[in-house]
Enzyme design. Structure first.
Site, mmCIF file in Angstrom:
data_model
loop_
_atom_site.group_PDB
_atom_site.id
_atom_site.type_symbol
_atom_site.label_atom_id
_atom_site.label_comp_id
_atom_site.label_asym_id
_atom_site.label_seq_id
_atom_site.Cartn_x
_atom_site.Cartn_y
_atom_site.Cartn_z
ATOM 1 C CG HIS A 22 46.377 42.104 40.405
ATOM 2 N ND1 HIS A 22 45.589 43.647 40.533
ATOM 3 C CD2 HIS A 22 46.240 41.495 39.114
ATOM 4 C CE1 HIS A 22 44.594 42.667 40.287
ATOM 5 N NE2 HIS A 22 44.881 42.213 39.119
ATOM 6 C CG ASP A 52 48.516 45.732 41.370
ATOM 7 O OD1 ASP A 52 47.711 46.345 40.276
ATOM 8 O OD2 ASP A 52 47.120 45.328 42.407
ATOM 9 C CG ASP A 79 36.128 47.975 37.307
ATOM 10 O OD1 ASP A 79 34.825 47.724 37.510
ATOM 11 O OD2 ASP A 79 37.098 48.165 36.746
#
Ligand code: XLS
Ligand code: CA
Ligand code: CA
Length: 455
Positions: free
Chosen positions: A104, A107, A312
């Protein structure tokens, strides 16, 4: 700083084979091994994600970060932090020996005090990323914009009741789409983030749907304007962070795209844990996307059977992934997509080397699932059974129904005359489950034979 963060790990993780006792070697993943006419690396197209692995400190809702990520420490200046983070990330990708990464905008560059400062932060990081890519050969699987962390997006980005927030999100996506184009990204992902609602009491569903569609049309328009040839991908997720997210699952997203004449512009990025959150199996979501002509890419991970949120975790089930991979391979495999490790360590996995252990185990799980799936494709294990099951639809009656040449009344006449009198046939579920298991178990022997041959 370059190349010295993971100093306990050798310069390259290589294939050690199934009997290797070295945890820093692959047991199954062999990038050059040919599987269904392609190198394993080109079938799997593995990517490392920069958010969970490098931009997340190991915090949870009850506690602060636990990980050793010096660039995330309070007080480190933006330029130093970004440089250290990217040096470590590309050292990791290079040592792991996988071809792709994903990120992203936020990030790699934090939000500044003004839009101009934010853009300058991002530009500086993208210059560094470009240098790391040239040095290591790493490629960008996809880029994306973070439209969910900043408080301005609390009520959504494209679906926000305030058009100024829509405009801000549009500016951010324009920038990140251009960055992705500049870095020769193969796809651009739009995850709905906070596009959904917390309560229907204050939500105008019709209005928000129209805004969302307009946003996606603008993104597609800009893609063509700048000549970006990658694929635009939407990532379904049913809830979290909002109570209800509009991109609920494959079926909801494809219906939305078709309603707004966007189906030719977007494909899907499917995440295993999002499928299970939606109450589906991952196998179901992959098979649905393929059946609807919308399959694009995969975020590989897993959830936890005992709780209901987006944990996740790194994938570890060959049984589950083999079936998803089977559908993918039977449909011809990836084009621009790949397997992105959108997976995060557990909060107690504190050591720097844990990041390697997690990825190596996950990549071996994928590699092993690929071998099982390829074997099933070659033997037509499921295909022959499916073909036989639907074969009657190629007969006179099936063809007449599908071509639209018979009416309900015609069908009733044929049933009433006794000409049609269906006899149920077995669905053979247990037989097929057994056949799949045999291929999973046989992959051990196939692998042993391949290893022996190589010796
Ligand atoms: C969150 C999503 C997100 C997207 C990229 O649950 O998985 O990480 O993949 O924004
Ligand atoms: Ca994801
Ligand atoms: Ca997730």
């Amino acid at each position: 700083m370059s190349g010295d963060f993971f100093s306990d790990v050798p310069a390259r993780i290589t294939y050690g084979g199934p009997d290797s006792s070295d945890p820093l070697a692959y047991a199954v993943y062999q990038p050059d091994r040919e599987v269904l006419g392609k190198r394993m690396e080109d079938q799997l197209r593995i990517a490392v994600c920069l958010w969970h692995s490098f931009n997340w400190p190991g915090s949870d809702v009850f506690g602060v970060g636990t990980f050793d990520r010096p660039w995330l420490t309070a007080g480190v200046d933006v330029a130093t932090a970004s440089r250290a983070k990217l040096d470590a990330a590309f050292e990791f990708i290079d040592k792991l020996n996988v071809p792709f990464f994903t990120f992203h905008d936020r990030d790699v560059a934090p939000e500044g005090r003004t839009y101009a400062e934010t853009s300058a932060n991002l530009d500086a990081s993208v210059d560094q990323i470009e240098r790391h890519m040239a040095r290591t050969g790493a490629r960008l699987l996809w880029g994306t914009a973070n439209l969910f962390t900043h408080p301005r997006y609390a009520a959504g980005a494209a679906t926000n009741p305030d058009p100024e927030v829509f405009a801000y999100a549009a500016a951010q996506v324009k920038t990140m789409l251009e960055v992705t184009h500049r870095l020769r990204g193969e796809n651009y992902v739009l995850w709905g983030g906070r596009e959904g609602y917390e309560t229907l009491l204050n939500t105008d569903l019709r209005q928000e749907e129209a805004q969302f569609a307009r946003f996606l049309a603008l993104v597609a328009e800009h893609k063509h304007r700048i000549g970006f040839k990658g694929t635009l991908l939407i990532e379904p997720k049913p809830q979290e962070p909002t109570k209800h997210q509009y991109d609920y699952d494959v079926a909801a997203v494809v219906g939305f795209l078709q309603r707004h004449d966007l189906a030719s512009e977007y494909r899907l990025n499917l995440e295993a844990n999002h499928a299970t959150l939606a109450g589906h199996s991952f196998h179901h979501e992959v098979a649905s996307a393929i059946a609807l002509g919308a399959f694009g890419s995969i975020d590989v991970n897993r959830g936890d059977y005992q709780n209901g949120w987006d944990t996740d975790q790194f994938p570890n089930s060959v049984d589950e992934l083999s079936l998803a991979l089977y559908e993918t391979l039977a449909a011809g495999g990836f084009t621009t997509g790949g397997f992105n490790f959108d997976a995060k360590l557990r909060r107690q996995s504190l050591s720097r080397t844990d990041l390697f252990h997690a990825h190596i185990a996950g990549i071996d799980t994928l590699a092993r699932s690929l071998l099982v799936a390829a074997d099933m494709v070659e033997r037509r294990t499921l295909e022959s059974a499916r073909k036989a099951r639907y074969a009657p639809w190629s007969g006179e009656l099936g063809a007449a129904i599908q071509s639209g040449s018979v009416t309900l009344a015609d069908l009733e006449r044929r049933v009433a005359s006794g000409e049609i009198d269906p006899r149920p046939r077995s669905g053979q579920q247990e037989l097929l489950e057994g056949l799949v298991n045999r291929r999973i178990w046989a992959a051990d022997r196939t692998r042993e034979r391949a290893t022996k041959k190589a010796e």
